[in-house]
Write an enzyme that holds these catalytic residues in place. Structure first.
Site, PDB file in Angstrom:
ATOM      1  N   SER A 145       0.862  -1.187   0.000  1.00 35.00           N
ATOM      2  CA  SER A 145       0.000   0.000   0.000  1.00 35.00           C
ATOM      3  C   SER A 145       0.892   1.228   0.000  1.00 35.00           C
ATOM      4  O   SER A 145       2.065   1.139   0.382  1.00 35.00           O
ATOM      5  CB  SER A 145      -0.846  -0.009   1.276  1.00 35.00           C
ATOM      6  OG  SER A 145      -1.517   1.220   1.448  1.00 35.00           O
ATOM      7  N   TYR A 158      -2.409  -0.954  10.295  1.00 36.20           N
ATOM      8  CA  TYR A 158      -2.391  -1.239   8.845  1.00 36.20           C
ATOM      9  C   TYR A 158      -1.041  -0.826   8.258  1.00 36.20           C
ATOM     10  O   TYR A 158      -0.397  -1.597   7.528  1.00 36.20           O
ATOM     11  CB  TYR A 158      -3.542  -0.471   8.175  1.00 36.20           C
ATOM     12  CG  TYR A 158      -3.676  -0.728   6.691  1.00 36.20           C
ATOM     13  CD1 TYR A 158      -4.157  -1.941   6.215  1.00 36.20           C
ATOM     14  CD2 TYR A 158      -3.333   0.253   5.761  1.00 36.20           C
ATOM     15  CE1 TYR A 158      -4.287  -2.174   4.844  1.00 36.20           C
ATOM     16  CE2 TYR A 158      -3.464   0.029   4.399  1.00 36.20           C
ATOM     17  CZ  TYR A 158      -3.939  -1.187   3.948  1.00 36.20           C
ATOM     18  OH  TYR A 158      -4.069  -1.420   2.598  1.00 36.20           O
TER      19      TYR A 158
HETATM   20  N1  LIG Z   1      -8.488  -0.428  -1.723  1.00 36.08           N
HETATM   21  C1  LIG Z   1      -7.483   0.365  -1.428  1.00 36.08           C
HETATM   22  O1  LIG Z   1      -7.600   1.609  -1.388  1.00 36.08           O
HETATM   23  C2  LIG Z   1      -6.121  -0.237  -1.154  1.00 36.08           C
HETATM   24  C3  LIG Z   1      -5.042   0.637  -1.032  1.00 36.08           C
HETATM   25  C4  LIG Z   1      -3.792   0.111  -0.765  1.00 36.08           C
HETATM   26  C5  LIG Z   1      -3.613  -1.257  -0.628  1.00 36.08           C
HETATM   27  N2  LIG Z   1      -4.685  -2.088  -0.739  1.00 36.08           N
HETATM   28  C6  LIG Z   1      -4.427  -3.522  -0.558  1.00 36.08           C
HETATM   29  O2  LIG Z   1      -4.980  -4.250  -1.636  1.00 36.08           O
HETATM   30  C7  LIG Z   1      -5.242  -5.591  -1.228  1.00 36.08           C
HETATM   31  C8  LIG Z   1      -6.616  -6.012  -1.728  1.00 36.08           C
HETATM   32  O3  LIG Z   1      -7.607  -5.238  -1.082  1.00 36.08           O
HETATM   33  P1  LIG Z   1      -8.872  -4.642  -1.843  1.00 36.08           P
HETATM   34  O4  LIG Z   1      -8.773  -3.168  -1.754  1.00 36.08           O
HETATM   35  O5  LIG Z   1      -9.056  -5.295  -3.146  1.00 36.08           O
HETATM   36  O6  LIG Z   1     -10.032  -5.049  -0.810  1.00 36.08           O
HETATM   37  P2  LIG Z   1     -11.217  -6.111  -0.857  1.00 36.08           P
HETATM   38  O7  LIG Z   1     -12.094  -5.873  -2.039  1.00 36.08           O
HETATM   39  O8  LIG Z   1     -11.820  -6.048   0.502  1.00 36.08           O
HETATM   40  O9  LIG Z   1     -10.463  -7.487  -1.063  1.00 36.08           O
HETATM   41  C9  LIG Z   1      -9.785  -8.136  -0.021  1.00 36.08           C
HETATM   42  C10 LIG Z   1      -9.613  -9.583  -0.407  1.00 36.08           C
HETATM   43  O10 LIG Z   1      -8.879 -10.251   0.632  1.00 36.08           O
HETATM   44  C11 LIG Z   1      -9.565 -11.444   0.963  1.00 36.08           C
HETATM   45  N3  LIG Z   1      -9.341 -11.792   2.361  1.00 36.08           N
HETATM   46  C12 LIG Z   1      -9.460 -10.971   3.436  1.00 36.08           C
HETATM   47  N4  LIG Z   1      -9.261 -11.659   4.573  1.00 36.08           N
HETATM   48  C13 LIG Z   1      -9.013 -12.954   4.198  1.00 36.08           C
HETATM   49  C14 LIG Z   1      -8.749 -14.144   4.911  1.00 36.08           C
HETATM   50  N5  LIG Z   1      -8.703 -14.171   6.260  1.00 36.08           N
HETATM   51  N6  LIG Z   1      -8.538 -15.279   4.214  1.00 36.08           N
HETATM   52  C15 LIG Z   1      -8.589 -15.275   2.859  1.00 36.08           C
HETATM   53  N7  LIG Z   1      -8.829 -14.172   2.130  1.00 36.08           N
HETATM   54  C16 LIG Z   1      -9.052 -13.033   2.796  1.00 36.08           C
HETATM   55  C17 LIG Z   1     -11.031 -11.154   0.688  1.00 36.08           C
HETATM   56  O11 LIG Z   1     -11.724 -12.350   0.392  1.00 36.08           O
HETATM   57  P3  LIG Z   1     -12.812 -13.079   1.338  1.00 36.08           P
HETATM   58  O12 LIG Z   1     -13.498 -12.023   2.152  1.00 36.08           O
HETATM   59  O13 LIG Z   1     -13.704 -13.768   0.359  1.00 36.08           O
HETATM   60  O14 LIG Z   1     -12.005 -14.032   2.145  1.00 36.08           O
HETATM   61  C18 LIG Z   1     -10.942 -10.303  -0.574  1.00 36.08           C
HETATM   62  O15 LIG Z   1     -10.891 -11.123  -1.708  1.00 36.08           O
HETATM   63  C19 LIG Z   1      -5.083  -5.599   0.290  1.00 36.08           C
HETATM   64  O16 LIG Z   1      -3.838  -6.168   0.635  1.00 36.08           O
HETATM   65  C20 LIG Z   1      -5.109  -4.127   0.656  1.00 36.08           C
HETATM   66  O17 LIG Z   1      -4.397  -3.847   1.841  1.00 36.08           O
HETATM   67  C21 LIG Z   1      -5.923  -1.618  -1.008  1.00 36.08           C
END
Ligand SMILES: NC(=O)c1ccc[n+]([C@@H]2O[C@H](COP(=O)([O-])OP(=O)(O)OC[C@H]3O[C@@H](n4cnc5c(N)ncnc54)[C@H](OP(=O)(O)O)[C@@H]3O)[C@@H](O)[C@H]2O)c1
Length: 247
Positions: A145, A158
């Site tokens: 991130s 985080y």
């Molecule tokens: N969105 C942003 O602004 C942003 C910014 C910087 C970095 N990121 C990073 O991007 C990555 C993806 O996040 P996203 O933004 O796409 O959010 P998201 O739509 O909430 O996706 C998160 C994913 O992680 C999975 N997950 C969470 N806990 C889990 C567990 N205990 N076991 C297995 N799978 C799990 C969820 O699947 P299930 O719930 O089906 O298990 C989901 O597929 C993360 O590492 C996040 O920190 C996001």
């Protein structure tokens, strides 16, 4: 559709929504065979039906390190190899530390750090083995991130997990270079996914970011695809992608 990743088996954690789902789709468009990992089976199955081919679904709670290690074995047994691992699954809150529940801190470290470590630990030897194949390299991509690069007065835990992912990745990169396993970190800025809805407490106001808005998950998927489609001599170690108007 291209065949740049034809014959490549790619596992994506957190493939049931957001950046992971978009990344799985984008890798499949380059010809990769996907292994989709997350907890929500219905979402994974719908994506697998869309992608077709030999896509496999692996329902797992990656916060359980034994389950995380087991599922990597399952992927390798099923496909016979693992060329690309995208450690994307994550969770986190931007709430202030004061007033937050300790359980929420633990939930953040359990998936963002411990889960990522458990999956990576189990995947190291399969990746090293894959790098000896005709492609000549294997890829480990960790989704961190911009909070892994800078610290704000919110989201302390985080940011701690994402800084740890950066340090872990850089050390691994150096260790695995001679084995031709490329280790890269992708650092998204604010991206429209389900993540902002899941954290406890305050969530960013996505509409407050100016007229051009926030990133879409596909923007981050592009960065992952760029990393893993370079020629074998080229390792893209880090990509930071922010919305134009994010400070
Ligand atoms: N969105 C942003 O602004 C942003 C910014 C910087 C970095 N990121 C990073 O991007 C990555 C993806 O996040 P996203 O933004 O796409 O959010 P998201 O739509 O909430 O996706 C998160 C994913 O992680 C999975 N997950 C969470 N806990 C889990 C567990 N205990 N076991 C297995 N799978 C799990 C969820 O699947 P299930 O719930 O089906 O298990 C989901 O597929 C993360 O590492 C996040 O920190 C996001």
């Amino acid at each position: 559709m291209s065949d740049l990743l034809h014959g490549v088996v790619a596992a994506v954690t957190g493939a049931s929504s957001g950046i992971g789902e978009a990344t799985a789709r984008a890798l499949a468009e380059q010809g990769a065979t996907l292994a989709l990992l997350a907890r929500r089976e219905d979402r994974l199955r719908a994506l697998a039906d869309e992608l077709g081919g030999a896509t496999s679904v692996h329902v797992v709670d990656l916060a359980d390190p034994d389950a995380a290690a087991r599922v990597v074995g399952e992927v390798v047994d099923h496909h016979g190899r693992l060329d690309v691992l995208v450690n994307n699954a994550g969770y986190g809150s931007l709430a202030p530390a004061r007033g937050s529940e300790f359980a929420d801190w633990r939930a953040t470290t359990a998936i963002n750090l411990d889960g990522l470590l458990a999956v990576t630990h189990a995947a190291l030897e399969p990746l090293v083995a894959a790098a000896t194949g005709p492609r000549g390299v294997a890829d480990l991509v960790n989704v961190s991130s911009d909070a892994g690069r800078r610290v704000l007065p919110v989201g302390a835990v985080y940011a701690a997990t994402k800084h740890a992912v950066g340090a872990f990745s850089e050390s691994l990169r150096q260790e695995l270079a001679s084995a031709h396993v490329r280790v890269g970190v992708v650092e998204p800025g604010i991206t429209r996914t389900e993540l902002p809805d899941k954290g406890e407490g305050d969530t960013p106001d996505l509409s407050a970011l100016g007229e051009l808005g926030v990133l879409e998950a596909a923007d981050i998927a592009d960065a992952v695809v760029y990393m893993v489609t370079r020629p074998a001599r080229t390792a893209v170690n880090e990509i930071l992608v922010r919305p134009v108007e994010q400070d």
